[in-house]
Design an enzyme around this catalytic site. Sequence first.
Site, PDB file in Angstrom:
ATOM      1  N   HIS A  42      -8.135  32.640   5.953  1.00 48.98           N
ATOM      2  CA  HIS A  42      -9.113  32.392   6.306  1.00 48.98           C
ATOM      3  C   HIS A  42      -9.806  32.856   7.560  1.00 48.98           C
ATOM      4  O   HIS A  42      -9.455  32.777   8.335  1.00 48.98           O
ATOM      5  CB  HIS A  42      -9.822  30.874   6.443  1.00 48.98           C
ATOM      6  N   SER A 111      -8.252  35.091  15.455  1.00 47.57           N
ATOM      7  CA  SER A 111      -6.417  34.464  14.474  1.00 47.57           C
ATOM      8  C   SER A 111      -6.065  36.407  14.398  1.00 47.57           C
ATOM      9  O   SER A 111      -4.945  36.838  13.768  1.00 47.57           O
ATOM     10  CB  SER A 111      -6.406  33.815  13.292  1.00 47.57           C
ATOM     11  N   ASP A 180      -7.019  28.241   7.761  1.00 52.06           N
ATOM     12  CA  ASP A 180      -7.937  27.570   9.031  1.00 52.06           C
ATOM     13  C   ASP A 180     -10.149  28.027   7.718  1.00 52.06           C
ATOM     14  O   ASP A 180     -10.022  28.813   8.380  1.00 52.06           O
ATOM     15  CB  ASP A 180      -8.111  28.525  10.059  1.00 52.06           C
TER      16      ASP A 180
HETATM   17  N1  SAM Z   1      -9.657  31.999  11.600  1.00 53.48           N
HETATM   18  C1  SAM Z   1      -9.983  32.806  12.019  1.00 53.48           C
HETATM   19  C2  SAM Z   1     -10.304  32.783  14.077  1.00 53.48           C
HETATM   20  O1  SAM Z   1      -9.197  32.364  14.039  1.00 53.48           O
HETATM   21  O2  SAM Z   1     -10.399  33.501  14.529  1.00 53.48           O
HETATM   22  C3  SAM Z   1     -11.268  31.775  11.524  1.00 53.48           C
HETATM   23  C4  SAM Z   1     -11.525  31.883  10.211  1.00 53.48           C
HETATM   24  S1  SAM Z   1     -12.938  30.452  10.726  1.00 53.48           S
HETATM   25  C5  SAM Z   1     -13.063  28.900  10.734  1.00 53.48           C
HETATM   26  C6  SAM Z   1     -12.932  30.268   8.230  1.00 53.48           C
HETATM   27  C7  SAM Z   1     -13.657  31.573   7.825  1.00 53.48           C
HETATM   28  O3  SAM Z   1     -13.227  31.296   6.043  1.00 53.48           O
HETATM   29  C8  SAM Z   1     -15.071  32.172   7.893  1.00 53.48           C
HETATM   30  O4  SAM Z   1     -15.007  33.698   7.916  1.00 53.48           O
HETATM   31  C9  SAM Z   1     -15.505  32.532   6.426  1.00 53.48           C
HETATM   32  O5  SAM Z   1     -16.368  33.214   5.900  1.00 53.48           O
HETATM   33  C10 SAM Z   1     -13.976  32.224   5.685  1.00 53.48           C
HETATM   34  N2  SAM Z   1     -14.537  31.734   4.249  1.00 53.48           N
HETATM   35  C11 SAM Z   1     -14.517  30.290   3.854  1.00 53.48           C
HETATM   36  N3  SAM Z   1     -14.122  30.689   2.523  1.00 53.48           N
HETATM   37  C12 SAM Z   1     -13.326  30.854   1.743  1.00 53.48           C
HETATM   38  C13 SAM Z   1     -12.007  31.125   0.552  1.00 53.48           C
HETATM   39  N4  SAM Z   1     -12.553  31.143  -0.232  1.00 53.48           N
HETATM   40  N5  SAM Z   1     -10.739  32.256   0.750  1.00 53.48           N
HETATM   41  C14 SAM Z   1     -11.038  33.217   2.313  1.00 53.48           C
HETATM   42  N6  SAM Z   1     -12.691  33.098   3.037  1.00 53.48           N
HETATM   43  C15 SAM Z   1     -13.451  32.057   3.284  1.00 53.48           C
END
Ligand code: SAM
Length: 306
Positions: A42, A111, A180
């Site tokens: 994510h 990240s 995440d």
């Molecule tokens: N990991 C990032 C960081 O530390 O900078 C932050 C990620 S943020 C908490 C979660 C992200 O997951 C969001 O941008 C959202 O759009 C995305 N997202 C939500 N459901 C998802 C899925 N099933 N697969 C991939 N990305 C997803």
Amino acid sequence: MFSYRHAFHAGSHADVLKHTMLIAILRHLTQKDAGLTVIDTHAGAGLYRLDGDYAGTSGEAADGVVKLFAALAPADGAKAAILDVAPLLQDYLEMVAGFNPSGQLKIYPGSPFIVQQLLREEARDKLKLFELHPTDSKALAANIAQLKAGRQVAVARQDGFEGLKAFLPPPSRRALVLIDPSYEIKSDYAKVSACIQDSFQRFSTGTYAVWYPVIPRPEAHELPRRLKTLATQAGKPWLHATLAIGQADDRNIPGEPDRGQGLTASGMFVVNPPHTLKPALQAALPQLLQLLGRGRGKGQIVESGG
Ligand code: SAM
């Protein structure tokens, strides 16, 4: 489903905890010569403006990275709040400072960019990024393209829980998986547990880092317990760290609209953590709490097992 945008939360206390631990884990894993595959299920948009509209709306960085910099790298040559800064925090500060060469905190690295900074070309380390949000995945692809990292970094607009499966085990046989999610929908909690269970069967020696919010919701409460059980059943060592900054007294002023507390605590659960992580966190988290802690409910935990 797609209301969550990480730009609102970039640089929050939760990001500080998550990214401090991410850097520490990667520093350890990149000490061995063999190549490493990092999978960020994510990924978010990758880079965020701290002076942009999104960040300004909730101001979560103000209680996180901005506060940390003000305390530890104060402008005008003022004395830092802590002189003997824990190495993990120092490393985090230097990472963020590297994205802000002017000395003013304007950019916050997510990240994907933090990981990319720590990958080694000579070891052929690889980074796989999943992001499902249409706008964020476009922004992520554009941000990553600027790095000209070639085949080292791959971006997919795909469900990270599903996409991960195809990469385990990685050809390098060494991997860090960051899970995440935004936990916007409560099924994310069950998906994380199922993902860990499935990943253990595919590749049990990988390092898995799961971030989660500490909120009064049964699923959130249950997640670290479930992950402990899964790791223990699989015979894998684990580490669990939480940081709670506590309630802000100035958020609920009698007679004024309730501005809400926002997220006040979060945790990271790591399976197969580096052995160096626990002592390093035991030095760093009390300092983070001293600098970011606000009031009632503040605290930190570092525990491990297996
Ligand atoms: N990991 C990032 C960081 O530390 O900078 C932050 C990620 S943020 C908490 C979660 C992200 O997951 C969001 O941008 C959202 O759009 C995305 N997202 C939500 N459901 C998802 C899925 N099933 N697969 C991939 N990305 C997803």
